[in-house]
Design an enzyme around this catalytic site. Sequence first.
Site, PDB file in Angstrom:
ATOM      1  N   ASP A 169      44.791  61.312  52.265  1.00 32.35           N
ATOM      2  CA  ASP A 169      43.590  61.887  53.528  1.00 32.35           C
ATOM      3  C   ASP A 169      44.511  61.552  54.717  1.00 32.35           C
ATOM      4  OD1 ASP A 169      40.763  61.395  52.085  1.00 32.35           O
ATOM      5  OD2 ASP A 169      41.974  60.030  51.291  1.00 32.35           O
TER       6      ASP A 169
HETATM    7  C1  LIG Z   1      33.881  62.946  50.420  1.00 32.24           C
HETATM    8  C2  LIG Z   1      33.168  63.802  49.167  1.00 32.24           C
HETATM    9  C3  LIG Z   1      33.715  64.028  47.780  1.00 32.24           C
HETATM   10  C4  LIG Z   1      31.769  63.567  49.270  1.00 32.24           C
HETATM   11  O1  LIG Z   1      31.211  64.313  48.559  1.00 32.24           O
HETATM   12  P1  LIG Z   1      29.666  64.482  48.484  1.00 32.24           P
HETATM   13  O2  LIG Z   1      29.103  62.982  48.780  1.00 32.24           O
HETATM   14  O3  LIG Z   1      29.082  65.211  47.572  1.00 32.24           O
HETATM   15  O4  LIG Z   1      29.331  65.253  49.985  1.00 32.24           O
HETATM   16  P2  LIG Z   1      29.298  66.540  50.633  1.00 32.24           P
HETATM   17  O5  LIG Z   1      30.807  67.019  51.148  1.00 32.24           O
HETATM   18  O6  LIG Z   1      28.948  67.702  49.563  1.00 32.24           O
HETATM   19  O7  LIG Z   1      28.533  66.639  51.819  1.00 32.24           O
HETATM   20  C5  LIG Z   1      27.214  66.493  51.863  1.00 32.24           C
HETATM   21  C6  LIG Z   1      26.634  65.093  52.464  1.00 32.24           C
HETATM   22  O8  LIG Z   1      26.900  64.768  53.514  1.00 32.24           O
HETATM   23  C7  LIG Z   1      25.967  63.764  54.110  1.00 32.24           C
HETATM   24  N1  LIG Z   1      26.202  63.486  55.461  1.00 32.24           N
HETATM   25  C8  LIG Z   1      27.143  63.258  56.203  1.00 32.24           C
HETATM   26  N2  LIG Z   1      26.943  63.206  57.452  1.00 32.24           N
HETATM   27  C9  LIG Z   1      25.802  63.671  57.528  1.00 32.24           C
HETATM   28  C10 LIG Z   1      24.698  63.866  58.694  1.00 32.24           C
HETATM   29  N3  LIG Z   1      25.205  63.486  59.963  1.00 32.24           N
HETATM   30  N4  LIG Z   1      23.690  64.150  58.464  1.00 32.24           N
HETATM   31  C11 LIG Z   1      23.006  64.339  57.384  1.00 32.24           C
HETATM   32  N5  LIG Z   1      24.019  64.415  56.144  1.00 32.24           N
HETATM   33  C12 LIG Z   1      25.079  64.023  56.285  1.00 32.24           C
HETATM   34  C13 LIG Z   1      25.017  64.039  53.447  1.00 32.24           C
HETATM   35  O9  LIG Z   1      24.671  62.911  52.421  1.00 32.24           O
HETATM   36  C14 LIG Z   1      25.270  65.221  52.325  1.00 32.24           C
HETATM   37  O10 LIG Z   1      24.521  65.311  51.335  1.00 32.24           O
HETATM   38  P3  LIG Z   1      23.174  66.085  50.956  1.00 32.24           P
HETATM   39  O11 LIG Z   1      22.354  65.280  50.817  1.00 32.24           O
HETATM   40  O12 LIG Z   1      23.552  66.937  49.709  1.00 32.24           O
HETATM   41  O13 LIG Z   1      22.821  67.190  52.050  1.00 32.24           O
HETATM   42  C15 LIG Z   1      33.377  65.417  49.842  1.00 32.24           C
HETATM   43  O14 LIG Z   1      32.782  65.557  51.109  1.00 32.24           O
HETATM   44  C16 LIG Z   1      34.778  65.991  49.748  1.00 32.24           C
HETATM   45  O15 LIG Z   1      35.249  66.587  48.869  1.00 32.24           O
HETATM   46  N6  LIG Z   1      35.298  66.255  51.110  1.00 32.24           N
HETATM   47  C17 LIG Z   1      36.615  66.763  51.333  1.00 32.24           C
HETATM   48  C18 LIG Z   1      37.737  65.896  50.947  1.00 32.24           C
HETATM   49  C19 LIG Z   1      37.700  64.581  51.756  1.00 32.24           C
HETATM   50  O16 LIG Z   1      37.874  64.547  52.572  1.00 32.24           O
HETATM   51  N7  LIG Z   1      37.503  63.440  50.857  1.00 32.24           N
HETATM   52  C20 LIG Z   1      37.247  62.108  51.170  1.00 32.24           C
HETATM   53  C21 LIG Z   1      38.262  61.552  51.965  1.00 32.24           C
HETATM   54  S1  LIG Z   1      38.260  59.839  51.949  1.00 32.24           S
HETATM   55  C22 LIG Z   1      39.085  59.512  50.644  1.00 32.24           C
HETATM   56  O17 LIG Z   1      39.602  60.314  50.016  1.00 32.24           O
HETATM   57  C23 LIG Z   1      39.803  58.019  50.163  1.00 32.24           C
HETATM   58  O18 LIG Z   1      39.382  57.238  50.755  1.00 32.24           O
HETATM   59  O19 LIG Z   1      40.384  57.906  49.309  1.00 32.24           O
END
Ligand SMILES: CC(C)(COP(=O)(O)OP(=O)(O)OC[C@H]1O[C@@H](n2cnc3c(N)ncnc32)[C@H](O)[C@@H]1OP(=O)(O)O)[C@@H](O)C(=O)NCCC(=O)NCCSC(=O)C(=O)O
Length: 388
Positions: A169
Amino acid sequence: MLPLTGLKVVELGHYIAAPFCTRLLADLGAEVIKVEPPGGDPFRGWGAKHNGHSVWFSVHGRNKLSVTLDLKSEEGKRRVKALCARADAVVENFRPGYLERIGLGPEVLHAANPNLIIARISGYGQDGPYRDKPAFGAIGEAMGGLRHLTANPGQSEYPPPRCGVSISDDLAGMYAALAIASACWGRERGNNAGKVLDLDLVSSVFSLMEGMLPEHGLFGWVRQPAGAAIPTAAPTNTYPCADGKWLCVAGNSDLIFARLMALIGRPELAADPRMATNGGRCEHAAELDAAIADWTRTLPAKEAEALLEGAEVPCSRLYDIADCATDPHFLARGMVQKVADPLLGEVLHPAPPFRFDGIAPAEMIRWPGRAAGADNDHVFHELLGEAR
Ligand SMILES: CC(C)(COP(=O)(O)OP(=O)(O)OC[C@H]1O[C@@H](n2cnc3c(N)ncnc32)[C@H](O)[C@@H]1OP(=O)(O)O)[C@@H](O)C(=O)NCCC(=O)NCCSC(=O)C(=O)O
């Protein structure tokens, strides 16, 4: 004045990758508005809490403004577009396709601001067969090739060690910050390419695999794990000391090697024609490591370190965070900053590791991370001009 003063950045980030990118930009003086869900970035739940507030977030959120909004609500989307309309760049790290699905994809954001630089950080990138997969930092280490290398040879029953922090990250965040600065440079000069930037965790790690890919392409070689050593330079390893501590020694240049062998009482190894070049020393690294370890085992780590320093051989004990916090060199260089945090009291922050002459490290920490939504009023009413 900080170098990025005046640059306006919106963060649609969570966890580490995008927030780390914007932390760097904010340390350099950019205005960063972090958009969080109403309950706050889930990262606020990581690590210790003090007075009910996240200790890690004091550093992770520093120099940023925090607003809370629901990206899926009409009001939230309107506000994100308004924030992007006045910004130079936006940084996000959702899964590819998420922003498009909720109606905040690049087309929509560019309609709000045609000059906006959109930096997207994801696990695997915005295209390719794996693009839809979620990822955390450990996955970047695994697929990028790093975790294979950190295994200890001969210990296949143990999992290869994780790199202690979320290095993929951090790397992707650093690359994103560099990409944003590059895109800004281009944009200032009328170069319209590069308004949507695509960074990912696995490629960020893979990009650091040094000469392994060309070696593989030419010779079919597959670099094997070497634990604390590295097969391309010798002698360099981590050696046990009399007090049970470890000492990292890098004696891998011709001159330094000679000084190291003289110090440990093995000058004949320096004169040995087999050891005359780095290549020869790599072939006989086990013999050299055994000789060095025979010496380090006789001394406490600090004493061995002092003797090596006297001989100008690169070395260091393995520091834990207490060693870092009290080391006179880090202190003299301002790397350990005492920050008055209104939520936590006095907190130690690592200073940004870049130095600009005329700017003291302390000046780069303008304020510690704030509570989620602490800047809603200022941002929505004063910066966006919404009626109260
Ligand atoms: C981190 C993740 C695995 C999380 O996956 P998921 O939980 O399935 O989320 P998604 O990306 O699909 O994002 C959608 C979700 O964001 C949430 N969300 C976040 N912010 C908001 C705001 N402001 N408003 C509304 N919703 C929000 C919401 O619950 C959404 O779910 P819905 O309810 O569906 O709408 C993914 O975002 C990802 O692969 N990101 C790219 C790689 C990355 O940066 N990884 C993390 C780094 S930290 C790390 O790796 C480490 O510490 O180690």
